[in-house]
Enzyme design. Structure first.
Site, mmCIF file in Angstrom:
data_model
loop_
_atom_site.group_PDB
_atom_site.id
_atom_site.type_symbol
_atom_site.label_atom_id
_atom_site.label_comp_id
_atom_site.label_asym_id
_atom_site.label_seq_id
_atom_site.Cartn_x
_atom_site.Cartn_y
_atom_site.Cartn_z
ATOM 1 N N LYS A 32 29.644 85.302 50.178
ATOM 2 C CA LYS A 32 29.678 83.831 50.234
ATOM 3 C C LYS A 32 29.790 83.343 51.683
ATOM 4 C CE LYS A 32 33.349 83.123 47.631
ATOM 5 N NZ LYS A 32 33.785 84.496 47.311
ATOM 6 N N ARG B 85 37.956 77.464 42.533
ATOM 7 C CA ARG B 85 38.266 78.819 42.064
ATOM 8 C C ARG B 85 38.591 78.804 40.576
ATOM 9 N NH1 ARG B 85 38.509 81.442 47.010
ATOM 10 N NH2 ARG B 85 39.620 83.379 47.061
ATOM 11 N N ARG C 137 41.324 92.501 57.284
ATOM 12 C CA ARG C 137 42.154 91.477 56.638
ATOM 13 C C ARG C 137 43.251 92.140 55.830
ATOM 14 N NH1 ARG C 137 38.631 86.742 53.828
ATOM 15 N NH2 ARG C 137 40.371 86.899 52.374
#
Ligand code: AMP
Length: 225
Positions: free
Chosen positions: A20, A95, A167
């Site tokens: 995305k 979401r 991350r």
């Protein structure tokens, strides 16, 4: 040349690691629209040690969803900014169903609507492999993959030469939780947008360029000069 249109409001859906962010960056450049990543916005708050950052960090660390109340405030403020007047590209919001309904309500008040929702489909096992090797440049959020899409020089960003990082929430056990949370809401969200004839489903398990071609075609069809 930048295509002309009155307002182009786009949403990208898909599991974490489905591309995305990458596709949103390409669209943002092509249409000169802001790329709004709610995940990046939240991590930014955490990094800056703000009150909001402190409030949401436990959810981010666990890979769980931040409350709709907090997210609603964040998205409302962001869409209200001048740079969104021609449209925006949302990556990571909505979401879940309540967030989609809230977004539609906010846009309706502005006399706007979502033009296109692009869902990138990628199997879970591919996601686990992708995120396990993901490297991110913290300054720009450009991302690479140790094996599938390595930077030109190991461990540093191609454009700035600055160090790349992993991350915190790309650790295997957190990725599993993020995928579980994604699947709990994915069907409801897709159905919501399918019923409104806004949804396009694209196979995201291909090269960035091939996915981008399909994304571009589906979005381009909605661009009215
Ligand atoms: P992402 O970078 O999109 O994977 O988002 C990272 C994290 O931010 C997620 O695991 C959630 O904890 C939080 N987050 C981002 N967007 C939302 C949202 N729309 N609703 C709730 N939580 C979110």
């Amino acid at each position: 040349m930048t295509p002309t249109f009155s307002s182009l409001n786009l949403v990208l859906l898909g599991p974490p690691g489905s591309g995305k962010g990458t596709q949103a960056r390409l669209l943002a450049e092509r249409y000169q629209l802001p790329h709004i990543s709610t995940g990046d916005m939240l991590w930014h708050e955490v990094a800056n040690g703000t009150g909001l950052g402190g409030e949401v960090q436990p959810e981010l660390d666990r890979g769980e969803l931040v409350s709709d109340r907090v997210m609603g405030g964040l998205i409302l403020q962001r869409i209200d900014r001048d740079d969104c007047a021609r449209g925006f590209i949302l990556d990571g919001y909505p979401r879940r169903l309540g967030q989609a309904e809230l977004l539609d309500g906010i846009l309706a008040e502005l006399g706007r609507r979502i033009e296109r929702v692009v869902l990138l489909e990628v199997p879970d096992e591919v996601i686990v492999a992708r995120l396990g090797g993901r490297l991110v440049h913290p300054g720009s959020n450009r991302s690479y993959h140790e094996i599938f899409d390595p930077p030109r020089a190991a461990g540093v960003d191609d454009l700035t030469g600055e160090p790349l990082e992993k991350r915190d929430d790309d650790r295997a056990e957190i990725v599993r939780e993020r995928l579980r949370v994604y699947h709990a809401h994915a069907r409801g969200l897709a159905d919501y947008y399918r019923n409104r004839e806004q949804l396009v489903v694209i196979d995201g398990n291909r090269s960035i360029a091939l996915v981008a071609e399909d994304v571009d075609r589906s979005v381009g069809a909605r661009v009215v000069a």
